[in-house]
Design a protein around this motif. Structure first.
Motif, PDB file in Angstrom:
ATOM      1  N   ASN A   7      25.228 -39.224  17.452  1.00 49.29           N
ATOM      2  CA  ASN A   7      25.420 -39.772  18.791  1.00 49.29           C
ATOM      3  C   ASN A   7      24.139 -40.142  19.510  1.00 49.29           C
ATOM      4  O   ASN A   7      24.175 -40.484  20.680  1.00 49.29           O
ATOM      5  CB  ASN A   7      26.250 -38.813  19.654  1.00 49.29           C
ATOM      6  N   TYR A   8      23.007 -40.129  18.833  1.00 48.18           N
ATOM      7  CA  TYR A   8      21.792 -40.689  19.419  1.00 48.18           C
ATOM      8  C   TYR A   8      21.370 -41.954  18.672  1.00 48.18           C
ATOM      9  O   TYR A   8      20.330 -42.533  18.971  1.00 48.18           O
ATOM     10  CB  TYR A   8      20.657 -39.662  19.413  1.00 48.18           C
ATOM     11  N   PRO A  24      23.532 -48.677  21.967  1.00 46.68           N
ATOM     12  CA  PRO A  24      24.111 -47.506  21.301  1.00 46.68           C
ATOM     13  C   PRO A  24      25.023 -47.894  20.150  1.00 46.68           C
ATOM     14  O   PRO A  24      25.719 -48.912  20.194  1.00 46.68           O
ATOM     15  CB  PRO A  24      24.922 -46.826  22.417  1.00 46.68           C
ATOM     16  N   LEU A 230      18.769 -45.080  27.311  1.00 47.74           N
ATOM     17  CA  LEU A 230      18.052 -45.304  26.059  1.00 47.74           C
ATOM     18  C   LEU A 230      16.791 -46.112  26.315  1.00 47.74           C
ATOM     19  O   LEU A 230      16.635 -46.770  27.345  1.00 47.74           O
ATOM     20  CB  LEU A 230      18.951 -46.023  25.047  1.00 47.74           C
ATOM     21  N   TYR A 261      14.916 -39.833  26.988  1.00 44.17           N
ATOM     22  CA  TYR A 261      16.150 -40.608  26.915  1.00 44.17           C
ATOM     23  C   TYR A 261      17.116 -39.991  25.915  1.00 44.17           C
ATOM     24  O   TYR A 261      16.712 -39.308  24.973  1.00 44.17           O
ATOM     25  CB  TYR A 261      15.840 -42.057  26.497  1.00 44.17           C
ATOM     26  N   LYS A 262      18.393 -40.280  26.111  1.00 46.43           N
ATOM     27  CA  LYS A 262      19.404 -39.806  25.170  1.00 46.43           C
ATOM     28  C   LYS A 262      19.263 -40.511  23.822  1.00 46.43           C
ATOM     29  O   LYS A 262      19.526 -39.934  22.775  1.00 46.43           O
ATOM     30  CB  LYS A 262      20.805 -40.055  25.744  1.00 46.43           C
ATOM     31  N   GLY A 263      18.871 -41.778  23.847  1.00 45.36           N
ATOM     32  CA  GLY A 263      18.650 -42.532  22.618  1.00 45.36           C
ATOM     33  C   GLY A 263      17.295 -43.203  22.657  1.00 45.36           C
ATOM     34  O   GLY A 263      16.898 -43.751  23.684  1.00 45.36           O
ATOM     35  N   LYS A 285      14.550 -37.081  16.578  1.00 46.47           N
ATOM     36  CA  LYS A 285      15.742 -37.872  16.898  1.00 46.47           C
ATOM     37  C   LYS A 285      15.404 -39.352  17.074  1.00 46.47           C
ATOM     38  O   LYS A 285      15.682 -39.952  18.115  1.00 46.47           O
ATOM     39  CB  LYS A 285      16.434 -37.327  18.146  1.00 46.47           C
ATOM     40  N   GLY A 287      16.369 -42.706  16.841  1.00 46.70           N
ATOM     41  CA  GLY A 287      17.690 -43.311  16.747  1.00 46.70           C
ATOM     42  C   GLY A 287      17.716 -44.633  16.018  1.00 46.70           C
ATOM     43  O   GLY A 287      18.769 -45.056  15.533  1.00 46.70           O
ATOM     44  N   PHE A 381      28.804 -41.951  22.114  1.00 47.73           N
ATOM     45  CA  PHE A 381      27.377 -41.973  22.422  1.00 47.73           C
ATOM     46  C   PHE A 381      27.106 -41.039  23.592  1.00 47.73           C
ATOM     47  O   PHE A 381      27.925 -40.913  24.498  1.00 47.73           O
ATOM     48  CB  PHE A 381      26.912 -43.393  22.765  1.00 47.73           C
ATOM     49  N   MET A 382      25.973 -40.371  23.561  1.00 44.96           N
ATOM     50  CA  MET A 382      25.617 -39.400  24.598  1.00 44.96           C
ATOM     51  C   MET A 382      25.817 -40.013  25.981  1.00 44.96           C
ATOM     52  O   MET A 382      25.241 -41.048  26.298  1.00 44.96           O
ATOM     53  CB  MET A 382      24.175 -38.973  24.456  1.00 44.96           C
TER      54      MET A 382
END
Length: 386
Positions: A7-8, A24, A230, A261-263, A285, A287, A381-382
């Protein structure tokens, strides 16, 4: 082959008539996914779309032209999912967007670099107003609300929300070195050798500008209902510095930004990413990461098993190579790098439509025949939590 889509993960995204960026993953990506995009000249030649200053500053004009362009793409390439129209009521959601706005000049404009607009191309920057070493040394954190292009961007988002609802889109913030070249010119490479402390100060200032700008813009987008958290760094000129220089000057900043960031992903353009893989592995992570055809695909996949990978395929090869040669290239990409995206960007109007259709079908055929991707039915996605 099998890869759990996490999910990243980010995937390559080419906004219609805009420079490529990332978005994402949805959780259902095939082992081989085509990301397809055309130059502004392609749309100008076919549809007479004007990509001058108005296109970048007027979100209503941009919406109207994007809708024309997307309808044309869907008519020509109905088999390609990225060109499907996505309506909410009578609004085509992906056309009510900030994607493509200012091209790759947003961050340089914030440093006072004037843009040059063209009717059939992306905006660029001139070379007459590069920053001097003294100006760079005196840089203080920007007050974003006082910068004209930032004010314009915020006003655009207000208009989009009022007229269309969600503020869709993925701005192209470029990367640290990319932006530095637009702001300082090629002298930045001499500065790296002669003025390393100044460069570190400069790079950190650019990073702070990208961070605060993107955070403000994305918070505004989330408020409108568009989920985004992201960042994609465009390190298109990474091969113009050594792996050690990247490690010393750019990598610490990329790694720091990745935690915000989440992504997070990195675009290295149509180069050989192989010499930089070991350094890049230090980013948790990751992505998304891409490369050109020259890279050691097997090593790339081995070092980054938990990343959505991508390879850029030269659009010139679509015109110049035989179909058998192209098929051999695509099979190599699948066998050695998949699961991954194959990116066919910057296609010109001189490329026959039939050739593009052949390429789309070829990628789909290989992906379907060999696909064994693990699809996560609960993928999401986060999301940003307030």
């Amino acid at each position: 082959m099998q890869q759990i889509i996490k999910n990243y993960f980010l995937r390559n995204h080419i906004p219609i008539s805009g420079p490529a960026t990332r978005e994402p993953c949805e959780g259902n990506e095939p082992d081989l996914r085509l990301s397809l995009g055309f130059t502004p000249r392609w749309y100008n030649a076919r549809l007479n779309i004007n990509f001058g200053e108005e296109w970048h500053k007027d979100p209503v004009y941009r919406y109207e032209t994007l809708l024309i362009m997307k309808k044309e793409l869907h008519k020509l390439f109905p088999m390609h999912r990225d060109f499907e129209l996505k309506y909410s009521g009578n609004i085509e959601e992906t056309s009510a967007t900030i994607s493509g706005a200012y091209g790759i000049t947003l961050i340089p404009q914030m440093y006072g670099v004037a843009p040059l607009y063209f009717h059939d191309n992306w905006p660029n920057t001139g070379s007459e107003n590069y920053m001097t070493q003294d100006q760079i040394g005196n840089l203080k954190p920007f007050v974003l609300s006082e910068i004209p292009v930032f004010q314009e961007l915020m006003q655009q988002m207000d208009i989009i929300e009022k007229k269309y609802g969600k503020i869709h889109g993925y701005l192209n913030y470029q990367g640290i070195l990319n932006a530095a070249i637009k702001i300082r010119g090629r002298d930045i490479f001499l500065d790296i050798i002669d003025k390393p402390d100044l460069v570190i100060h400069f790079f950190n200032h650019i990073a702070d500008t990208i961070l605060r700008t993107s955070k403000t813009v994305q918070a505004r987008q989330r408020k409108s209902g568009f989920n985004i958290d992201l960042l994609s760094m465009s390190n298109c000129v990474i091969n113009m510095i050594s792996p050690q220089q990247y490690k010393d000057f750019v990598f610490p900043i990329d790694k720091k930004l990745s935690k915000e960031y989440k992504g997070f992903g990195i675009h290295t353009c149509n180069w050989d990413v192989t010499p930089y893989l070991e350094v890049l592995r230090g980013i948790d992570k990751m992505g998304y990461l891409d490369t050109g055809m020259q890279a050691d695909f097997k090593k790339f996949r081995q070092i980054f098993p938990d990343t959505r990978r991508a390879v850029l395929y030269d659009p010139v090869d679509i015109e110049s190579k035989t179909f058998s040669e192209i098929k051999e290239d695509v099979r190599k990409i699948y066998d050695e790098l998949a699961p991954c995206d194959i990116v066919l960007a910057d296609v010109e109007y001189t490329t026959p439509i039939s050739r593009i259709i052949e390429f789309i079908k070829l990628v789909d055929e290989i992906a379907v025949k060999k696909n064994s991707t693990y699809i996560n039915p609960n993928f999401k996605f986060m999301e940003y939590k307030t």
